[in-house]
Design a protein around this motif. Structure first.
Motif, PDB file in Angstrom:
ATOM      1  N   ALA A   1       0.845  -1.204   0.000  1.00 34.95           N
ATOM      2  CA  ALA A   1       0.000   0.000   0.000  1.00 34.95           C
ATOM      3  C   ALA A   1       0.876   1.248   0.000  1.00 34.95           C
ATOM      4  CB  ALA A   1      -0.910   0.001   1.219  1.00 34.95           C
ATOM      5  N   THR A   2       0.536   2.208  -0.830  1.00 32.15           N
ATOM      6  CA  THR A   2       1.252   3.484  -0.878  1.00 32.15           C
ATOM      7  C   THR A   2       0.245   4.621  -0.901  1.00 32.15           C
ATOM      8  OG1 THR A   2       1.346   3.371  -3.302  1.00 32.15           O
ATOM      9  CG2 THR A   2       3.262   2.535  -2.076  1.00 32.15           C
ATOM     10  N   ARG A   3       0.674   5.771  -0.441  1.00 31.83           N
ATOM     11  CA  ARG A   3      -0.211   6.936  -0.432  1.00 31.83           C
ATOM     12  C   ARG A   3      -0.344   7.502  -1.842  1.00 31.83           C
ATOM     13  NH1 ARG A   3      -1.646   8.889   4.539  1.00 31.83           N
ATOM     14  NH2 ARG A   3      -0.456   8.086   6.325  1.00 31.83           N
ATOM     15  N   GLU A   4      -1.542   8.025  -2.123  1.00 32.94           N
ATOM     16  CA  GLU A   4      -1.808   8.679  -3.398  1.00 32.94           C
ATOM     17  C   GLU A   4      -2.881   9.741  -3.189  1.00 32.94           C
ATOM     18  OE1 GLU A   4      -4.393   6.262  -6.176  1.00 32.94           O
ATOM     19  OE2 GLU A   4      -3.662   4.647  -4.861  1.00 32.94           O
ATOM     20  N   PRO A   5      -3.008  10.704  -4.107  1.00 32.01           N
ATOM     21  CA  PRO A   5      -4.007  11.758  -3.917  1.00 32.01           C
ATOM     22  C   PRO A   5      -5.421  11.187  -3.839  1.00 32.01           C
ATOM     23  CG  PRO A   5      -2.442  12.358  -5.625  1.00 32.01           C
ATOM     24  CD  PRO A   5      -2.182  10.912  -5.307  1.00 32.01           C
ATOM     25  N   CYS A   6      -6.154  11.625  -2.807  1.00 33.18           N
ATOM     26  CA  CYS A   6      -7.531  11.161  -2.583  1.00 33.18           C
ATOM     27  C   CYS A   6      -8.418  12.363  -2.270  1.00 33.18           C
ATOM     28  CB  CYS A   6      -7.577  10.181  -1.414  1.00 33.18           C
ATOM     29  SG  CYS A   6      -6.619   8.668  -1.669  1.00 33.18           S
ATOM     30  N   PRO A   7      -9.688  12.317  -2.670  1.00 33.22           N
ATOM     31  CA  PRO A   7     -10.573  13.458  -2.417  1.00 33.22           C
ATOM     32  C   PRO A   7     -10.911  13.589  -0.932  1.00 33.22           C
ATOM     33  CG  PRO A   7     -11.817  11.626  -3.315  1.00 33.22           C
ATOM     34  CD  PRO A   7     -10.372  11.228  -3.382  1.00 33.22           C
ATOM     35  N   THR A   8     -11.057  14.802  -0.477  1.00 30.67           N
ATOM     36  CA  THR A   8     -11.413  15.047   0.918  1.00 30.67           C
ATOM     37  C   THR A   8     -12.787  14.483   1.248  1.00 30.67           C
ATOM     38  OG1 THR A   8     -10.016  17.012   0.921  1.00 30.67           O
ATOM     39  CG2 THR A   8     -11.641  16.878   2.655  1.00 30.67           C
ATOM     40  N   SER A   9     -13.587  14.247   0.245  1.00 35.56           N
ATOM     41  CA  SER A   9     -14.902  13.636   0.468  1.00 35.56           C
ATOM     42  C   SER A   9     -14.779  12.253   1.099  1.00 35.56           C
ATOM     43  CB  SER A   9     -15.672  13.527  -0.853  1.00 35.56           C
ATOM     44  OG  SER A   9     -14.953  12.761  -1.799  1.00 35.56           O
ATOM     45  N   ALA A  10     -13.604  11.623   1.014  1.00 36.51           N
ATOM     46  CA  ALA A  10     -13.405  10.291   1.591  1.00 36.51           C
ATOM     47  C   ALA A  10     -13.148  10.327   3.093  1.00 36.51           C
ATOM     48  CB  ALA A  10     -12.240   9.590   0.893  1.00 36.51           C
ATOM     49  N   LEU A  11     -12.920  11.508   3.658  1.00 31.80           N
ATOM     50  CA  LEU A  11     -12.607  11.600   5.087  1.00 31.80           C
ATOM     51  C   LEU A  11     -13.863  11.502   5.945  1.00 31.80           C
ATOM     52  CD1 LEU A  11      -9.902  14.400   5.436  1.00 31.80           C
ATOM     53  CD2 LEU A  11      -9.600  11.924   5.651  1.00 31.80           C
ATOM     54  N   LYS A  12     -13.757  10.727   7.037  1.00 33.86           N
ATOM     55  CA  LYS A  12     -14.763  10.713   8.082  1.00 33.86           C
ATOM     56  C   LYS A  12     -14.069  11.080   9.383  1.00 33.86           C
ATOM     57  CE  LYS A  12     -17.822   7.174   6.115  1.00 33.86           C
ATOM     58  NZ  LYS A  12     -18.388   5.803   6.289  1.00 33.86           N
ATOM     59  N   VAL A  13     -14.515  12.152  10.019  1.00 36.35           N
ATOM     60  CA  VAL A  13     -13.845  12.683  11.200  1.00 36.35           C
ATOM     61  C   VAL A  13     -14.749  12.541  12.414  1.00 36.35           C
ATOM     62  CG1 VAL A  13     -12.741  14.690  12.253  1.00 36.35           C
ATOM     63  CG2 VAL A  13     -12.538  14.307   9.780  1.00 36.35           C
ATOM     64  N   ALA A  14     -14.243  11.891  13.464  1.00 36.32           N
ATOM     65  CA  ALA A  14     -14.953  11.788  14.739  1.00 36.32           C
ATOM     66  C   ALA A  14     -14.789  13.096  15.495  1.00 36.32           C
ATOM     67  CB  ALA A  14     -14.397  10.625  15.551  1.00 36.32           C
ATOM     68  N   LEU A  15     -15.886  13.683  15.918  1.00 36.09           N
ATOM     69  CA  LEU A  15     -15.890  14.958  16.631  1.00 36.09           C
ATOM     70  C   LEU A  15     -16.061  14.672  18.118  1.00 36.09           C
ATOM     71  CD1 LEU A  15     -18.384  16.740  14.202  1.00 36.09           C
ATOM     72  CD2 LEU A  15     -15.885  16.663  14.028  1.00 36.09           C
TER      73      LEU A  15
ATOM     74  N   CYS B   1     -14.711   6.135  11.041  1.00 39.31           N
ATOM     75  CA  CYS B   1     -13.949   7.382  11.140  1.00 39.31           C
ATOM     76  C   CYS B   1     -12.454   7.102  11.002  1.00 39.31           C
ATOM     77  CB  CYS B   1     -14.229   8.078  12.466  1.00 39.31           C
ATOM     78  SG  CYS B   1     -15.889   8.775  12.569  1.00 39.31           S
ATOM     79  N   THR B   2     -11.801   7.883  10.162  1.00 41.82           N
ATOM     80  CA  THR B   2     -10.369   7.702   9.904  1.00 41.82           C
ATOM     81  C   THR B   2      -9.511   8.784  10.550  1.00 41.82           C
ATOM     82  OG1 THR B   2     -10.713   8.801   7.773  1.00 41.82           O
ATOM     83  CG2 THR B   2     -10.686   6.407   7.767  1.00 41.82           C
ATOM     84  N   LEU B   3     -10.150   9.788  11.139  1.00 39.49           N
ATOM     85  CA  LEU B   3      -9.488  10.803  11.959  1.00 39.49           C
ATOM     86  C   LEU B   3     -10.372  11.071  13.169  1.00 39.49           C
ATOM     87  CD1 LEU B   3      -8.374  13.629   9.462  1.00 39.49           C
ATOM     88  CD2 LEU B   3      -6.890  11.922  10.539  1.00 39.49           C
ATOM     89  N   VAL B   4      -9.750  11.519  14.265  1.00 36.22           N
ATOM     90  CA  VAL B   4     -10.471  11.950  15.453  1.00 36.22           C
ATOM     91  C   VAL B   4     -10.005  13.357  15.781  1.00 36.22           C
ATOM     92  CG1 VAL B   4     -10.934  11.499  17.892  1.00 36.22           C
ATOM     93  CG2 VAL B   4     -10.580   9.576  16.322  1.00 36.22           C
ATOM     94  N   CYS B   5     -10.944  14.267  16.052  1.00 33.81           N
ATOM     95  CA  CYS B   5     -10.590  15.622  16.480  1.00 33.81           C
ATOM     96  C   CYS B   5     -11.213  15.860  17.853  1.00 33.81           C
ATOM     97  CB  CYS B   5     -11.057  16.664  15.470  1.00 33.81           C
ATOM     98  SG  CYS B   5     -10.234  18.252  15.683  1.00 33.81           S
ATOM     99  N   PHE B   6     -10.391  16.197  18.823  1.00 34.06           N
ATOM    100  CA  PHE B   6     -10.757  16.147  20.238  1.00 34.06           C
ATOM    101  C   PHE B   6     -10.445  17.497  20.879  1.00 34.06           C
ATOM    102  CE2 PHE B   6     -11.067  12.985  23.846  1.00 34.06           C
ATOM    103  CZ  PHE B   6     -10.906  13.865  24.889  1.00 34.06           C
ATOM    104  N   THR B   7     -11.482  18.208  21.327  1.00 38.44           N
ATOM    105  CA  THR B   7     -11.270  19.480  22.017  1.00 38.44           C
ATOM    106  C   THR B   7     -11.225  19.249  23.522  1.00 38.44           C
ATOM    107  OG1 THR B   7     -13.629  20.011  22.242  1.00 38.44           O
ATOM    108  CG2 THR B   7     -12.540  20.666  20.192  1.00 38.44           C
ATOM    109  N   THR B   8     -10.405  20.047  24.219  1.00 35.32           N
ATOM    110  CA  THR B   8     -10.286  19.890  25.666  1.00 35.32           C
ATOM    111  C   THR B   8      -9.902  21.208  26.315  1.00 35.32           C
ATOM    112  OG1 THR B   8      -9.181  18.660  27.442  1.00 35.32           O
ATOM    113  CG2 THR B   8      -7.880  19.087  25.455  1.00 35.32           C
ATOM    114  N   GLY B   9     -10.484  21.444  27.490  1.00 31.76           N
ATOM    115  CA  GLY B   9     -10.180  22.667  28.221  1.00 31.76           C
ATOM    116  C   GLY B   9      -9.374  22.423  29.479  1.00 31.76           C
TER     117      GLY B   9
END
Length: 500
Positions: free
Chosen positions: A249-263, A408-416
């Motif tokens: 497997a190698t990285r290649e250009p992919c559309p941002t529409s393929a991203l699923k981000v856990a909030l 989800c292939t990314l997680v974005c986590f806010t914290t105070g």
């Protein structure tokens, strides 16, 4: 930076941006005691039983008469279960079309796109946890050196899988988690390891979800292999055979529409709903505009804000599904002799959050402003693009486990208050809500949203910075939690139901 922040003209409280001594002038009144940073001050008299309002929304009821200038917090604010009137589809604001963006991802044969390239060792039961960890531990950085495209071998172990009912919510949720991790686009190959006699049988999962053995998908049971040592040896051999396939497997250009981000948010404070969460919401809108997917979760942490989300539902059915989750949680907490207001935690309260209603209104801001396109069970595959919601508890590891299982292939986590959370196979990006905590925990925080409060940065500017980091981390840049090796112990399937 002003001494206080008023979020809406309809509010009867403001928030202190720094500790204020007694007698400090605030909006035509004066503080009657020391007000900690992030805490609320009444700007008018609030009679016992009257509503306390922030974000132009109800956050609780005065449990005693509150004078103007008084500290407003748990000592004089009471929680009541919500009694909302729900509208559907009355606040639909579709994302505006934008110039397509790309990231460098891994295209899989089934059409999915990954952001990482791991090999997974997934356990069916706690009894196979040690075997799985021993198998994964064999594949050190040195042993993986000749496979530079493989990010690592990860053991996903948990404390359940037996002593549970063979059907119902708990069993189905665990099976969805296992299936979700088995087919996750961030996994190039998967080995499932069981004991053999557990309730959560691997063969049942294969039959239920149509999984088939292949060069990159294998299963085994300790009892059939004949013991721990032989199981570990066999597992090491199986993964050794998988490595050349994964390394192709190698990285290649992919559309941002393929991203699923856990909030996600955790260790929240009063600034979460003012800085980081709205900025993440703006980034979510940018992601949705690209055709991507944001997945909000933690059902107890939208309690009291769910009426704002139903207005964004694309259909009555989607809105009703969300309300159904709220009703389930009210019943779930009641029959277990709890309260929806058990959350916020002590740390949340120290940071200025008084009730779950206040916390939820800030937490829901992570979802941005675009239409709500789907509502999903815990760990269910998220199929709709756009802004979506997944049922889960507010406990971060269990919630994120469900979101990752959902794709989800990314997680974005806010914290105070600060967090040391990280996750695999989807890396976690962490955002600080305030500059003071960011300075203390710079090694753990990827982005500081505190400069919205103290540096004149707009929510939109910070949101774009977050969105750009989505693309960078999706393309292979390590997040700070990832660089520190977090994620091996944060796999926590939600355990629902009796342990028998």
């Amino acid at each position: 930076m002003t001494d206080t922040i008023r979020l809406d003209p309809a509010d009867n409280v403001v928030t202190a941006t720094r500790a204020l001594e007694a007698g400090h002038a605030v909006e035509g009144t004066a503080t009657r005691a020391l007000i900690p940073s992030g805490h609320k001050i009444a700007t008018q008299a609030i009679a016992q039983g009257d509503a306390v309002r922030k974000y132009a929304q109800l956050i609780g009821y005065a449990s005693a008469d509150i004078a103007a200038g008084e500290h407003v917090h748990t000592h004089n604010v009471a929680f009541r279960n919500t009694d909302q009137t729900y509208d559907f589809g009355t606040d639909l604001r579709p994302a505006r079309p934008v110039e397509p963006a790309v990231f460098q991802g891994y295209r899989r044969e089934n059409g999915q796109v990954g952001t990482r390239n791991y090999i997974a060792v997934v356990t069916s039961v706690n009894c196979s946890a040690t075997a799985a960890r021993m198998i994964a531990a064999h594949f050190t950085h040195e042993r993986l050196a000749e496979y530079p495209n493989v990010d690592g071998v990860v053991a996903y172990v948990h404390g359940t899988g037996c002593g549970m009912a063979g059907d119902g919510d708990g069993f189905e949720a665990l099976q969805r988690v296992m299936w979700g991790y088995a087919r996750h686009p961030n996994h190039a190959a998967v080995l499932m390891v069981g004991l053999g006699c557990e309730m959560n049988q691997i063969d049942w999962l294969l039959d239920a979800y149509g999984l088939r053995h292949s060069e990159t998908f294998q299963t085994m049971n300790i009892q059939s292999v004949a013991g721990l040592r032989r199981t570990v040896e066999a597992g090491i051999a199986k993964i050794t055979d998988m490595l050349p396939h994964a390394n192709r497997a190698t990285r290649e250009p992919c559309p941002t529409s393929a991203l699923k981000v856990a909030l996600q948010c955790g260790g929240s404070d009063a600034w979460s709903g003012i800085t980081a969460n709205p900025a993440l919401g703006y980034a979510t809108d940018l992601l949705v505009a690209q055709g991507g997917t944001g997945v909000l979760a933690e059902t107890p942490e939208i309690y009291g804000a769910e009426h704002l989300l139903t207005r964004r539902a694309v259909s009555t059915d989607v809105g009703e599904r969300l309300i159904g989750l709220i009703r389930w949680w009210e019943d779930y907490t009641a029959r277990n002799k709890g309260s929806m207001d058990n959350n916020p935690s002590p740390g949340n309260k120290k940071g200025g959050l008084t009730t779950i209603l206040e916390k939820s209104l800030g937490a829901a801001a992570k979802g941005g402003t675009t239409p709500l396109t789907g509502v999903y069970k815990y760990a269910e595959e998220v199929r709709a693009a756009g802004f979506t919601f997944m049922d889960s508890p507010g406990y971060d590891p269990a919630s994120v486990t469900g979101q990752i299982a959902g794709g989800c292939t990314l997680v974005c986590f806010t914290t105070g208050r600060g967090s040391a959370f990280g996750s695999k196979p989807a890396p976690t990006i962490k955002i600080a809500t305030n500059s003071e905590m960011y300075a203390r925990m710079t090694e753990d925080m990827d982005i500081n949203a505190g400069d919205i409060l103290s540096g004149g940065v707009s929510v939109e500017e910070k949101g774009r910075e977050i969105f750009e980091m989505f693309l960078d981390v999706a393309s292979g840049r390590p997040s700070k939690s990832e660089a520190q090796g977090l994620g091996d112990y944060e796999f926590v399937p939600w355990q629902i139901g009796a342990v028998m």
